[in-house]
Design an enzyme around this catalytic site. Structure first.
Site: not given
Ligand SMILES: NC(=O)c1ccc[n+]([C@@H]2O[C@H](COP(=O)([O-])OP(=O)(O)OC[C@H]3O[C@@H](n4cnc5c(N)ncnc54)[C@H](OP(=O)(O)O)[C@@H]3O)[C@@H](O)[C@H]2O)c1
Length: 336
Positions: A17, A42-43, A133, A160, A163-164, A246
């Site tokens: 996201v 980590r980043s 979403c 779905q 990527s979700g 989705h």
């Molecule tokens: N994917 C979707 O369709 C979607 C839709 C609506 C809402 N969401 C919500 O959006 C959120 C993120 O989803 P995503 O799909 O983007 O997940 P993702 O691809 O797994 O990304 C997770 C992100 O969180 C960061 N992170 C992890 N631990 C952290 C920490 N301790 N401090 C700061 N940042 C940290 C990660 O950074 P690193 O790279 O450093 O690990 C990465 O940037 C979730 O709450 C999810 O439910 C997702």
């Protein structure tokens, strides 16, 4: 009047996201004078490109939001729970993509085209929740029908994409698909079973009701956004082996019997919705803003019930775009 230049933060900037947020902030030419990007330890120290700038990723720490106008959170519920209220304390609007605040009575759950009026009453920094979403795309279709004809009940089955479930879930699908074609197996890490060439009728965990928490989210969030507590909505969520977008098969029972032309006309004039005579697939919706509606037809047995197919990019309108539209409304940024 010159548009205000905003100071913005993105938490979870390296994620599925977060990456879309960066892309869309550029695409929509949001006036930004400072952009702070946050991810996990980590980043730390790595950089991400924004326009022609290389911006260093920061870890979260007290005071890290001071001076910002708005912070988008997409790093999961536990991070949002602690850090989104801190962003507000430090003077910024916090727009949260996780589910932790969505059903909190004090916090608005907003789809700008549907209940964006809530954003006009703010007098200072607030936390605002972005819906799930699958809920967002359904709201764009249901709200205009609710307004014009009234809603009695809704049933929805979702399809779905991986990527979700984040970046690692997309990698898991790709690795398992490659392995499957070579008669090999890659053990599931993110999903409960192999997702390659498969459908998993389980997103989240099963609650005592028998619904999963993903399904319950759709039900309760819809009631809150549509401000219709008596709407009987039931959902069944399925994870499919598609990468992005989705899809939803929807049955909507209206309060009155209408002609198909009226149903189609109502959706065609709805903001953010595109109606097609046939249907749109995930792959066509991928990377696009609208919610696509197709396959509209009346139920065989009930003249007030209509069926349709609803598709949207879950990372865009289902997450980043919706969040950015919230900020655009708060800060009165118009799109041409
Ligand atoms: N994917 C979707 O369709 C979607 C839709 C609506 C809402 N969401 C919500 O959006 C959120 C993120 O989803 P995503 O799909 O983007 O997940 P993702 O691809 O797994 O990304 C997770 C992100 O969180 C960061 N992170 C992890 N631990 C952290 C920490 N301790 N401090 C700061 N940042 C940290 C990660 O950074 P690193 O790279 O450093 O690990 C990465 O940037 C979730 O709450 C999810 O439910 C997702």
């Amino acid at each position: 009047m010159a548009t205000k230049q905003l100071k913005m933060g993105v938490v979870g900037a390296t994620g599925m996201v977060g990456t879309e947020f960066l892309k869309m902030l550029q695409e929509r030419q949001i006036p930004i004078s400072e952009l702070r990007l946050f991810a996990s330890e980590r980043s730390s120290g790595k950089t991400l490109k924004y326009r022609d700038q290389d911006i260093e990723l920061q870890a979260l720490r007290d005071g890290c939001f001071t001076g910002l106008d708005v912070v988008f959170f997409s790093a999961g519920g536990p991070i949002s729970k602690i850090w989104a209220p801190k962003a507000v304390e430090e003077g910024a609007y916090a727009i949260d993509n996780s589910s932790v605040f969505r059903m909190n009575k004090e916090i608005d759950l907003v789809v700008p085209e549907v209940n964006g009026d809530l954003l006009h009453k703010y007098t200072g920094p607030k936390l605002i929740a972005n819906p799930n979403c699958s809920t967002i795309q359904l709201m764009l279709a249901l709200a205009p029908l609710q307004k014009k004809f009234g809603l009695a009940s809704v049933k929805v089955a979702t399809y779905q994409s991986v990527s979700g479930a984040g970046i690692e879930a997309v990698d898991e699908l790709k690795n398992q698909t490659r392995a499957y074609l070579q008669n090999e197996e890659v053990k599931p890490q993110i999903f409960s079973e192999s997702i390659a060439y498969n459908n998993l009728p389980l997103i989240g965990e099963v609650e005592t009701s028998g619904y999963t928490n993903e399904e319950e989210k759709m039900i309760h969030e819809a009631n809150k956004i549509l401000r219709q507590e008596d709407l009987k909505l039931s959902s069944f969520c399925v994870r499919t082996s598609t990468i992005n977008g989705h899809s939803e098969a929807v049955w909507v029972e209206l309060n009155k019997t209408i002609e198909k032309e009226e149903f189609v006309k109502c959706l065609k004039s709805a903001p953010g919705v595109v109606v097609s005579d046939s249907f749109t697939t995930n792959r066509t919706a991928d990377g696009k803003d609208p919610v696509y509606i197709g396959r509209i037809h009346r139920d065989f047995y009930d003249s007030k019930t209509w069926l349709f197919w609803c598709v949207s990019d879950n990372i865009r309108k289902g997450a980043a775009l919706n969040g950015i539209q919230i900020a655009e409304m708060i800060f009165d940024i118009s799109q041409h």
